[in-house]
Design a protein around this motif. Structure first.
Motif: not given
Length: 208
Positions: A147-154
């Motif tokens: 998902p595109e929001n994976r970077t936000r999670t990390e």
């Protein structure tokens, strides 16, 4: 170290100076075809745990706990099956008791929300962990269609645990690294793990 919350996984607790600090949010990245769930299961033995499943049903999760040879606790299992998974997950987290574990397995469903809504959710989750002195482990599957929001999670996570599974000839090797640990003093080397019946250090080869 005083004040740390043990993960219940001895080798990991030693590498983390006794465990994770209260309020810590961990993004745990792993391949879908790995045995990454074993680490999730063993975390439940350390303390009371809310286990939020976004894909597998409650019955499937509970059957997995009953069938595993890993040391497990008695987690509260909840399955998210709602039109607004962020809202439902936020409601469940709001009832988290002090000093607990929160496990979300997996984050992929939640990460497909709009960026603004997802960032708001992550900040609320972090605030709740700090408020309750709990720790959160967010299970994130690696793959071609992350998902595109994976970077936000990390980015929001205080720590990133990255499990890499390699097949070398007849051997399966699992390496756990902690590339991000903003809460201080993370291990500099990978940890070779044996993930079969439970999480154990791999003694068949030297530690990488």
């Amino acid at each position: 170290m005083a004040g740390r919350l043990k993960t219940g996984i001895d080798v990991l607790d030693r590498k983390l100076d006794g465990g994770l600090p209260p309020g810590c949010v961990v993004a745990y990245t792993a391949e879908p075809a790995s045995q990454s769930e074993l680490l999730l299961y063993e975390l439940t033995a350390a303390r009371g745990t809310l286990y939020v499943s976004t894909e597998r049903s409650k019955d499937v999760i509970e059957h997995s706990f009953a069938a595993t040879q890993a040391q497990v606790g008695s987690p509260t299992v909840r399955h998210i099956d709602a039109d607004d998974p962020l809202e439902e997950t936020t409601r469940l987290i709001g009832a988290l008791p002090d000093g607990a574990n929160l496990i979300i397995d997996t984050m992929d469903v939640l990460e497909r929300a709009s960026t603004d809504a997802y960032v708001e959710f992550l900040n609320a989750l972090k605030a709740r962990m700090v408020e309750t002195g709990s720790i959160a482990l967010l299970h994130c599957l690696k793959g071609r269609a992350e998902p595109e929001n994976r970077t936000r999670t990390e980015h929001l996570a205080d720590a990133v645990f990255d499990l890499r599974t390699n097949v070398e000839g007849t051997e399966i090797e699992n390496h756990l690294s902690i590339p991000k640990y903003r809460v201080g003093g993370g291990p500099n080397e990978t940890i070779k793990l044996e993930l079969s019946e439970r999480v154990e250090i791999d003694t068949s080869r030297d530690i990488a």
